[in-house]
Design a protein around this motif. Structure first.
Motif, PDB file in Angstrom:
ATOM      1  N   UNK A   1      -0.903   4.040 -19.671  1.00  0.00           N
ATOM      2  CA  UNK A   1      -2.191   4.245 -20.014  1.00  0.00           C
ATOM      3  C   UNK A   1      -2.711   5.377 -19.508  1.00  0.00           C
ATOM      4  N   UNK A   2      -2.317   5.571 -18.420  1.00  0.00           N
ATOM      5  CA  UNK A   2      -2.923   6.886 -17.596  1.00  0.00           C
ATOM      6  C   UNK A   2      -2.397   7.996 -18.421  1.00  0.00           C
ATOM      7  N   UNK A   3      -1.077   7.976 -18.727  1.00  0.00           N
ATOM      8  CA  UNK A   3      -0.251   9.147 -19.384  1.00  0.00           C
ATOM      9  C   UNK A   3      -1.038   9.439 -20.715  1.00  0.00           C
TER      10      UNK A   3
ATOM     11  N   UNK B   1       4.312   9.928  -9.239  1.00  0.00           N
ATOM     12  CA  UNK B   1       3.624  10.010 -10.810  1.00  0.00           C
ATOM     13  C   UNK B   1       2.749  11.197 -10.930  1.00  0.00           C
ATOM     14  N   UNK B   2       2.130  11.635  -9.915  1.00  0.00           N
ATOM     15  CA  UNK B   2       1.008  12.839  -9.938  1.00  0.00           C
ATOM     16  C   UNK B   2      -0.358  12.009 -10.247  1.00  0.00           C
ATOM     17  N   UNK B   3      -0.446  10.822 -10.276  1.00  0.00           N
ATOM     18  CA  UNK B   3      -1.820  10.183 -10.731  1.00  0.00           C
ATOM     19  C   UNK B   3      -2.458   9.276  -9.439  1.00  0.00           C
ATOM     20  N   UNK B   4      -3.691   9.836  -9.414  1.00  0.00           N
ATOM     21  CA  UNK B   4      -4.183   9.041  -8.468  1.00  0.00           C
ATOM     22  C   UNK B   4      -4.708   7.667  -8.782  1.00  0.00           C
ATOM     23  N   UNK B   5      -4.215   6.755  -7.792  1.00  0.00           N
ATOM     24  CA  UNK B   5      -4.374   5.303  -8.092  1.00  0.00           C
ATOM     25  C   UNK B   5      -5.612   4.931  -7.020  1.00  0.00           C
ATOM     26  N   UNK B   6      -6.814   4.486  -7.592  1.00  0.00           N
ATOM     27  CA  UNK B   6      -7.659   4.240  -6.754  1.00  0.00           C
ATOM     28  C   UNK B   6      -7.421   2.673  -5.988  1.00  0.00           C
TER      29      UNK B   6
ATOM     30  N   UNK C   1       0.933  -1.177   0.055  1.00  0.00           N
ATOM     31  CA  UNK C   1       0.017  -0.018  -0.226  1.00  0.00           C
ATOM     32  C   UNK C   1       0.669   1.486  -0.156  1.00  0.00           C
ATOM     33  N   UNK C   2       2.010   1.282   0.878  1.00  0.00           N
ATOM     34  CA  UNK C   2       2.821   2.506   0.913  1.00  0.00           C
ATOM     35  C   UNK C   2       3.767   2.594  -0.625  1.00  0.00           C
ATOM     36  N   UNK C   3       3.819   1.593  -1.084  1.00  0.00           N
ATOM     37  CA  UNK C   3       4.506   1.369  -2.562  1.00  0.00           C
ATOM     38  C   UNK C   3       3.578   2.233  -3.426  1.00  0.00           C
TER      39      UNK C   3
ATOM     40  N   UNK D   1      -4.020  -4.509 -10.384  1.00  0.00           N
ATOM     41  CA  UNK D   1      -3.597  -4.318 -11.626  1.00  0.00           C
ATOM     42  C   UNK D   1      -2.148  -4.121 -11.714  1.00  0.00           C
ATOM     43  N   UNK D   2      -1.577  -3.545 -10.517  1.00  0.00           N
ATOM     44  CA  UNK D   2      -0.406  -3.196 -10.314  1.00  0.00           C
ATOM     45  C   UNK D   2       0.790  -4.034  -9.582  1.00  0.00           C
TER      46      UNK D   2
END
Length: 83
Positions: free
Chosen positions: A78-80, A54-59, A44-46, A65-66
């Motif tokens: 894909x987010x980019x 990355x500046x991307x919110x990861x729900x 979770x901390x990772x 998926x990660x």
């Protein structure tokens, strides 16, 4: 963000959570948690670190998926692409 950038970011984030873990020894399709002996809080901390860097919110729902480097790279690229 290219694959090299993502791998470096992941290694940097991981170094702050589990300094003894060596991301370079993990195959692209291996489960990061198992290969690096990360518990659920470490993982979770990772993900939080990846999100911040990355500046991307990861729900939380996207966490499965990660779990592999291939998944992480695909997700962030894909987010980019959709940004």
């Amino acid at each position: 963000m290219n694959e090299t950038d993502i791998r470096k970011m992941a290694a940097d984030v991981l170094a702050g959570i589990a300094p003894e873990a060596d991301l370079s020894t993990v195959g692209d399709d291996e489960d990061l948690r198992e290969a690096l002996d990360l518990d659920s809080m470490d993982f979770l901390n990772f993900l939080i670190g990846i999100s911040e860097r990355s500046g991307r919110k990861i729900p939380e729902a996207d966490a499965p998926r990660l779990q592999t480097m291939r998944g992480l790279i695909g997700y962030l690229q894909g987010a980019n692409a959709n940004a």
